[in-house]
Motif scaffolding. Structure first.
Motif, mmCIF file in Angstrom:
data_model
loop_
_atom_site.group_PDB
_atom_site.id
_atom_site.type_symbol
_atom_site.label_atom_id
_atom_site.label_comp_id
_atom_site.label_asym_id
_atom_site.label_seq_id
_atom_site.Cartn_x
_atom_site.Cartn_y
_atom_site.Cartn_z
ATOM 1 N N ALA A 13 0.831 -1.206 0.000
ATOM 2 C CA ALA A 13 0.000 0.000 0.000
ATOM 3 C C ALA A 13 0.862 1.250 0.000
ATOM 4 O O ALA A 13 1.978 1.251 0.511
ATOM 5 C CB ALA A 13 -0.913 0.011 1.225
ATOM 6 N N GLY A 14 0.326 2.301 -0.586
ATOM 7 C CA GLY A 14 0.974 3.607 -0.520
ATOM 8 C C GLY A 14 0.483 4.342 0.719
ATOM 9 O O GLY A 14 -0.306 3.812 1.506
ATOM 10 N N THR A 15 0.938 5.537 0.907
ATOM 11 C CA THR A 15 0.478 6.331 2.039
ATOM 12 C C THR A 15 -0.150 7.622 1.542
ATOM 13 O O THR A 15 0.238 8.163 0.513
ATOM 14 C CB THR A 15 1.631 6.672 3.003
ATOM 15 O OG1 THR A 15 2.651 7.351 2.276
ATOM 16 C CG2 THR A 15 2.195 5.420 3.644
ATOM 17 N N SER A 27 -3.042 3.396 2.056
ATOM 18 C CA SER A 27 -4.140 3.377 1.095
ATOM 19 C C SER A 27 -3.717 2.542 -0.107
ATOM 20 O O SER A 27 -2.640 2.746 -0.668
ATOM 21 C CB SER A 27 -4.487 4.789 0.645
ATOM 22 O OG SER A 27 -5.416 4.746 -0.424
ATOM 23 N N TRP A 28 -4.593 1.618 -0.489
ATOM 24 C CA TRP A 28 -4.290 0.774 -1.659
ATOM 25 C C TRP A 28 -4.497 1.550 -2.953
ATOM 26 O O TRP A 28 -4.014 1.151 -4.001
ATOM 27 C CB TRP A 28 -5.141 -0.495 -1.626
ATOM 28 C CG TRP A 28 -4.779 -1.329 -0.454
ATOM 29 C CD1 TRP A 28 -5.440 -1.402 0.741
ATOM 30 C CD2 TRP A 28 -3.626 -2.144 -0.313
ATOM 31 N NE1 TRP A 28 -4.766 -2.224 1.597
ATOM 32 C CE2 TRP A 28 -3.655 -2.699 0.973
ATOM 33 C CE3 TRP A 28 -2.564 -2.471 -1.151
ATOM 34 C CZ2 TRP A 28 -2.675 -3.566 1.452
ATOM 35 C CZ3 TRP A 28 -1.584 -3.338 -0.683
ATOM 36 C CH2 TRP A 28 -1.638 -3.870 0.598
ATOM 37 N N PRO A 74 2.983 -8.548 7.250
ATOM 38 C CA PRO A 74 1.524 -8.642 7.354
ATOM 39 C C PRO A 74 0.785 -7.455 6.733
ATOM 40 O O PRO A 74 -0.413 -7.538 6.495
ATOM 41 C CB PRO A 74 1.271 -8.717 8.862
ATOM 42 C CG PRO A 74 2.519 -9.294 9.417
ATOM 43 C CD PRO A 74 3.628 -8.741 8.565
ATOM 44 N N SER A 75 1.481 -6.362 6.447
ATOM 45 C CA SER A 75 0.808 -5.214 5.816
ATOM 46 C C SER A 75 0.706 -5.362 4.302
ATOM 47 O O SER A 75 0.044 -4.556 3.656
ATOM 48 C CB SER A 75 1.536 -3.910 6.169
ATOM 49 O OG SER A 75 2.837 -3.914 5.638
ATOM 50 N N ASN A 76 1.346 -6.387 3.730
ATOM 51 C CA ASN A 76 1.249 -6.642 2.295
ATOM 52 C C ASN A 76 -0.021 -7.418 1.972
ATOM 53 O O ASN A 76 -0.648 -8.008 2.853
ATOM 54 C CB ASN A 76 2.436 -7.469 1.794
ATOM 55 C CG ASN A 76 3.730 -6.716 1.829
ATOM 56 O OD1 ASN A 76 4.605 -7.018 2.633
ATOM 57 N ND2 ASN A 76 3.884 -5.742 0.962
ATOM 58 N N ARG A 77 -0.375 -7.423 0.722
ATOM 59 C CA ARG A 77 -1.392 -8.331 0.178
ATOM 60 C C ARG A 77 -0.722 -9.104 -0.941
ATOM 61 O O ARG A 77 0.234 -8.626 -1.551
ATOM 62 C CB ARG A 77 -2.596 -7.568 -0.361
ATOM 63 C CG ARG A 77 -3.434 -6.930 0.715
ATOM 64 C CD ARG A 77 -4.653 -6.259 0.133
ATOM 65 N NE ARG A 77 -5.450 -5.649 1.191
ATOM 66 C CZ ARG A 77 -6.432 -4.796 0.963
ATOM 67 N NH1 ARG A 77 -6.721 -4.436 -0.286
ATOM 68 N NH2 ARG A 77 -7.112 -4.293 1.957
ATOM 69 N N ILE A 78 -1.233 -10.307 -1.224
ATOM 70 C CA ILE A 78 -0.657 -11.144 -2.276
ATOM 71 C C ILE A 78 -1.778 -11.653 -3.168
ATOM 72 O O ILE A 78 -2.783 -12.180 -2.675
ATOM 73 C CB ILE A 78 0.132 -12.330 -1.694
ATOM 74 C CG1 ILE A 78 1.270 -11.826 -0.800
ATOM 75 C CG2 ILE A 78 0.682 -13.212 -2.805
ATOM 76 C CD1 ILE A 78 2.107 -12.912 -0.174
ATOM 77 N N VAL A 79 -1.611 -11.496 -4.480
ATOM 78 C CA VAL A 79 -2.581 -12.027 -5.436
ATOM 79 C C VAL A 79 -2.156 -13.452 -5.775
ATOM 80 O O VAL A 79 -1.100 -13.686 -6.360
ATOM 81 C CB VAL A 79 -2.655 -11.153 -6.704
ATOM 82 C CG1 VAL A 79 -3.673 -11.728 -7.675
ATOM 83 C CG2 VAL A 79 -2.997 -9.713 -6.354
#
Length: 114
Positions: A13-15, A27-28, A74-79
């Motif tokens: 995510a960016g900030t 914010s994504w 844990p703040s990442n997301r993975i597709v």
């Protein structure tokens, strides 16, 4: 290490800064959000159908097995296979207590659909 790894996309995510308070938050949709492709083995971890009023969700888990440190938090997301999953916990390194050999890194990912 793996003969047939699958691609996954790691999202960060960016900030954004609130113009009134000056506080920053993730914010994504922020311009600073990034993505990178990595490769790993994917093991299905199971599915559950929790009981909820007015919806029928399905929770699915994946164990992602990397032959290197994936630099994931844990703040990442993975597709994973087209599903955008949350990272659960920190990556864990498998290491033999007898030889010190590193067998790889495991990342747990989960997604709720519905």
């Amino acid at each position: 290490m793996f003969a047939h790894p699958e691609p996954v996309t790691i999202l960060t995510a960016g900030t954004v800064t609130d113009p009134y308070s000056g506080e920053t938050s993730e914010s994504w949709a922020a311009p600073g959000a990034t993505s990178r492709v990595d490769h790993c083995g994917i093991a299905p971890g199971g599915s559950a159908e929790p009981l909820m009023d007015a919806r029928t969700p399905v929770d699915s888990d994946f164990d992602l097995i990397f032959d290197h440190d994936p630099q994931v938090t844990p703040s990442n997301r993975i597709v994973v296979r087209g599903l955008t999953c949350d990272v659960v916990g920190r990556p864990a390194e498998w290491r033999s207590p007898f030889t010190g050999w590193s067998a790889g890194w495991v990342v747990r990912a989960t997604v709720r659909e519905g």
